[in-house]
Every structure is written in structure tokens, then in C-alpha cells.
Design an enzyme around this catalytic site. Structure first.
Site, PDB file in Angstrom:
ATOM      1  N   GLU A  25       0.824  -1.207   0.000  1.00 53.44           N
ATOM      2  CA  GLU A  25       0.000   0.000   0.000  1.00 53.44           C
ATOM      3  C   GLU A  25       0.860   1.259   0.000  1.00 53.44           C
ATOM      4  O   GLU A  25       2.056   1.221   0.312  1.00 53.44           O
ATOM      5  CB  GLU A  25      -0.917   0.009   1.224  1.00 53.44           C
ATOM      6  CG  GLU A  25      -0.168   0.064   2.546  1.00 53.44           C
ATOM      7  CD  GLU A  25      -1.053   0.492   3.703  1.00 53.44           C
ATOM      8  OE1 GLU A  25      -1.517   1.642   3.677  1.00 53.44           O
ATOM      9  OE2 GLU A  25      -1.254  -0.327   4.624  1.00 53.44           O
ATOM     10  N   LYS A  86      -6.037  10.085   0.801  1.00 54.59           N
ATOM     11  CA  LYS A  86      -6.271   8.681   1.114  1.00 54.59           C
ATOM     12  C   LYS A  86      -7.392   8.153   0.218  1.00 54.59           C
ATOM     13  O   LYS A  86      -8.433   8.790   0.085  1.00 54.59           O
ATOM     14  CB  LYS A  86      -6.662   8.500   2.582  1.00 54.59           C
ATOM     15  CG  LYS A  86      -5.527   8.710   3.560  1.00 54.59           C
ATOM     16  CD  LYS A  86      -6.001   8.574   5.003  1.00 54.59           C
ATOM     17  CE  LYS A  86      -6.356   7.149   5.360  1.00 54.59           C
ATOM     18  NZ  LYS A  86      -6.674   7.001   6.799  1.00 54.59           N
ATOM     19  N   VAL A 106      -5.660   0.040   2.876  1.00 54.98           N
ATOM     20  CA  VAL A 106      -5.723  -1.420   2.766  1.00 54.98           C
ATOM     21  C   VAL A 106      -6.834  -1.813   1.789  1.00 54.98           C
ATOM     22  O   VAL A 106      -6.619  -2.601   0.862  1.00 54.98           O
ATOM     23  CB  VAL A 106      -5.954  -2.066   4.151  1.00 54.98           C
ATOM     24  CG1 VAL A 106      -6.306  -3.545   3.996  1.00 54.98           C
ATOM     25  CG2 VAL A 106      -4.718  -1.906   5.031  1.00 54.98           C
ATOM     26  N   ASP A 138     -17.922   3.994  13.724  1.00 62.81           N
ATOM     27  CA  ASP A 138     -16.737   4.077  12.873  1.00 62.81           C
ATOM     28  C   ASP A 138     -16.161   2.677  12.664  1.00 62.81           C
ATOM     29  O   ASP A 138     -15.518   2.111  13.546  1.00 62.81           O
ATOM     30  CB  ASP A 138     -15.692   5.004  13.523  1.00 62.81           C
ATOM     31  CG  ASP A 138     -14.585   5.389  12.562  1.00 62.81           C
ATOM     32  OD1 ASP A 138     -14.461   4.735  11.506  1.00 62.81           O
ATOM     33  OD2 ASP A 138     -13.834   6.343  12.870  1.00 62.81           O
ATOM     34  N   SER A 140     -13.951   0.477   9.764  1.00 64.45           N
ATOM     35  CA  SER A 140     -13.114   0.628   8.577  1.00 64.45           C
ATOM     36  C   SER A 140     -13.671  -0.125   7.380  1.00 64.45           C
ATOM     37  O   SER A 140     -14.174  -1.257   7.501  1.00 64.45           O
ATOM     38  CB  SER A 140     -11.696   0.135   8.869  1.00 64.45           C
ATOM     39  OG  SER A 140     -10.926   0.113   7.694  1.00 64.45           O
ATOM     40  N   ALA A 141     -13.524   0.488   6.201  1.00 65.44           N
ATOM     41  CA  ALA A 141     -13.910  -0.169   4.946  1.00 65.44           C
ATOM     42  C   ALA A 141     -13.016  -1.363   4.639  1.00 65.44           C
ATOM     43  O   ALA A 141     -13.353  -2.182   3.774  1.00 65.44           O
ATOM     44  CB  ALA A 141     -13.855   0.833   3.801  1.00 65.44           C
ATOM     45  N   ASP A 142     -11.882  -1.477   5.345  1.00 63.72           N
ATOM     46  CA  ASP A 142     -11.013  -2.646   5.150  1.00 63.72           C
ATOM     47  C   ASP A 142     -11.792  -3.934   5.418  1.00 63.72           C
ATOM     48  O   ASP A 142     -11.576  -4.954   4.747  1.00 63.72           O
ATOM     49  CB  ASP A 142      -9.814  -2.596   6.100  1.00 63.72           C
ATOM     50  CG  ASP A 142      -8.893  -1.413   5.833  1.00 63.72           C
ATOM     51  OD1 ASP A 142      -9.100  -0.703   4.830  1.00 63.72           O
ATOM     52  OD2 ASP A 142      -7.962  -1.208   6.644  1.00 63.72           O
ATOM     53  N   LYS A 159      -4.575  -2.319  13.936  1.00 70.03           N
ATOM     54  CA  LYS A 159      -3.897  -1.265  14.688  1.00 70.03           C
ATOM     55  C   LYS A 159      -4.390  -1.262  16.130  1.00 70.03           C
ATOM     56  O   LYS A 159      -5.590  -1.420  16.392  1.00 70.03           O
ATOM     57  CB  LYS A 159      -4.135   0.085  14.013  1.00 70.03           C
ATOM     58  CG  LYS A 159      -3.519   0.153  12.615  1.00 70.03           C
ATOM     59  CD  LYS A 159      -3.839   1.447  11.917  1.00 70.03           C
ATOM     60  CE  LYS A 159      -3.193   1.491  10.545  1.00 70.03           C
ATOM     61  NZ  LYS A 159      -3.767   0.519   9.586  1.00 70.03           N
TER      62      LYS A 159
END
Length: 303
Positions: A25, A86, A106, A138, A140-142, A159
Site C-alpha cells: 500500500e 487517502k 488497505v 466508525d 473501517s472499509a477494510d 492497529k
């Protein structure tokens, strides 16, 4: 996608010949680390993958073109250009249509890797469910990308700023196999364990490659997570780093930081509070993931 995609000649030749290729990435370069450590890390990670016998393909967007494999000057630009945005799934049409520069997250890197036909992707840590999700929603779209995109992600867990148990619950619901490389526990980025079990421990990469291949042959959509713990010598003390993270989260809440800005803010804050120790650990785990990711790509190419 050919009208938007530029595959580096070296990467294109490797893919055509069935040689092992590893996606990388660009957000970790542009938004994850300060200059010049980010540029040094990017070059060293590509070097590690080459030394293991695979071809690195760092992915990013330059003037609306999705680049599969970056030149050294491209890496330097991503490391220093503050205007690089991003890019996740929702951002691709905006960045490409307006011919902007973008660093793939990611999720964004998984999408572009699949377009190019790359099966293995190395990163530092996954995005996931943020703490306090019941108030901020919230996520993540990951995680949703792993549900639908056929790319294996080699990472040191998620993380440490995230809610690991809830992240693993989402991955389970999404049908994503979470494998532990040499570990029964899901790693916690800066530390080797989180108290949360993986779906299966794998002590050799040939087994991981066979699982990936079986998933593909059965037509089951989505990715695989290979959780690779940070080397013991580079891990941080759990009590120390958890205390730092708690303070960083409190500061982010006080300042109203959210959305795309939250992860870069927290990582920068943590680096400052640890006097650079977290950055050293972050670089060490990415390098370790690169080594394992290259070896996995080689194992997969032999099947």
C-alpha cells in the site's frame, strides 16, 4: 479498468510468467509515517521482498492513473507530497475522474491488486472497528473489502487503537478466515498477543497457500487474513503502549478528530508520546510482514 490502470513492466512480466508478486500500500508511506522514515521504510520493504525472490508492487494513484508498481521517484513523491489523498473504495471515482494523486488504503490496495491479478498483499495493520463504535459507528472499509475481494492480507493484526474483539466478530460474520502464523492468538500490532484466538494456527506457509487456493477453487468470495505477530525483540510493553493509546484517544476525542483524519492523528500522537519507539516497532513489523508475505507468494505460485 485498462483505461485507468498502469502496470509496471516488471510487474506485468512477472504476472504473465506466473511468478510471485506482492502488493504494497501507499497510505502507510503518505499518511502512516513521517518523512524521511517513510521513504526509507518503503525502499527497504521492497528490497526485502526482492531478496526473498518475489516482485514488489507498491500501489498508488498518480494524476488519476492507478499505478501497480511505483518507481523510486514515485515513492519519494508519495513520501513528501502533503496533498496526496487517502483512497478507499468510495474515493476511486473521485480521484480518477479529477486526475488527482491518491495513496491507497488497505481496502483501496486490495481492490487495485485484484484488478491486476495479485493475490498477496502486505501491510502493517488492518483497519477495523474503532473503540466507542456504539457512539460513532466508525468501522473501517477494510473489513467490508475483505468480505468481497479475493486478496490475502499479511498483517500484524489490526492497529492497536482499535477494538480488536469487535473487529474479529465482524470478520467472522463476513466469512473471512483469520489465520495465525505461528500463533494461537491474534496479534495486537505493537504487541504479540491480544487475548483473542485466531480461527486456525498455521506453522508453515504451504498450509496457508493451500487454504487460499482451496477457497479460490470453491468460488468463495473474499480475502484471507494472515496474522503475523511482531518479532518478540521489537514488541513494546503492553501496559506501556496501552496507556499511551488511551491518552491519544482521549486527545482525539477532545479535539473532535474523526473520519479519515483519526488514524493518522492517533499514529502521529502515539509516535510523539513514545518518543519514536512506536515508529521503530511499526517499521520492524512491516519488514517482518514483507518477508513472510514474499515467502507466501512464492508458496502460492508453486501450487
Amino acid at each position: 479498468m485498462q483505461s485507468f490502470l498502469d502496470i509496471h513492466p516488471e510487474v506485468a512480466l512477472a504476472l504473465k510468467a506466473g511468478k510471485p508478486v506482492v502488493a504494497l500500500e501507499s497510505t502507510i508511506i503518505s499518511h502512516g509515517m513521517p518523512y524521511p522514515q517513510n521513504l526509507k521504510m518503503a525502499r527497504e520493504v521492497e528490497g526485502i521482498i526482492r531478496a526473498e525472490g518475489a516482485i514488489p508492487a507498491t500501489i498508488g494513484i498518480i494524476k488519476g492513473r492507478v499505478k501497480i508498481g511505483l518507481s523510486d521517484s514515485d515513492l519519494e513523491s508519495f513520501a513528501q507530497n502533503p496533498k496526496v489523498e487517502k483512497v478507499s473504495r468510495r474515493d476511486f471515482p473521485l480521484i480518477i475522474a479529477q486526475e488527482k494523486d491518491g495513496a491507497t488504503t488497505v481496502a483501496g490496495t486490495m481492490i487495485a491488486a485484484q484488478w491486476a491479478g495479485i493475490k498477496i498483499f502486505v501491510t502493517g495493520g488492518l483497519g477495523g472497528v474503532h473503540r466507542g463504535v456504539d457512539q460513532n459507528w466508525d468501522i473501517s472499509a477494510d473489513l467490508t473489502e475483505l468480505q468481497q475481494t479475493d486478496v490475502t492480507v499479511v498483517c500484524a493484526g489490526v492497529k492497536s487503537i482499535l477494538d480488536i474483539p469487535k473487529t474479529l466478530e465482524v470478520l467472522e460474520t463476513s466469512g473471512v478466515p483469520v489465520l495465525g502464523y505461528g500463533t494461537d492468538e491474534f496479534p495486537s500490532f505493537f504487541t504479540r498477543s491480544s487475548g483473542c484466538p485466531v480461527l486456525q494456527r498455521c506453522d508453515d506457509l504451504e498450509t496457508v497457500a493451500k487454504i487460499i487456493r482451496a477457497k479460490d477453487m470453491m468460488g468463495l468470495k473474499g480475502g484471507v487474513v494472515l496474522a503475523n505477530p511482531i518479532p518478540e525483540a521489537d514488541a513494546l510493553d503492553a501496559e506501556f503502549i496501552n496507556g499511551v493509546i488511551a491518552k491519544a484517544l482521549a486527545e482525539a476525542d477532545e479535539k473532535g478528530v474523526s473520519g479519515k483524519a483519526i488514524t493518522p492523528f492517533l499514529l502521529k500522537n502515539i509516535v510523539e508520546r513514545t518518543e519514536g519507539k512506536s515508529l521503530v516497532a511499526n517499521i520492524a513489523l512491516v519488514k517482518n510482514n514483507a518477508k513472510i508475505g514474499a515467502r507466501l507468494a512464492i508458496a502460492l505460485s508453486k501450487i
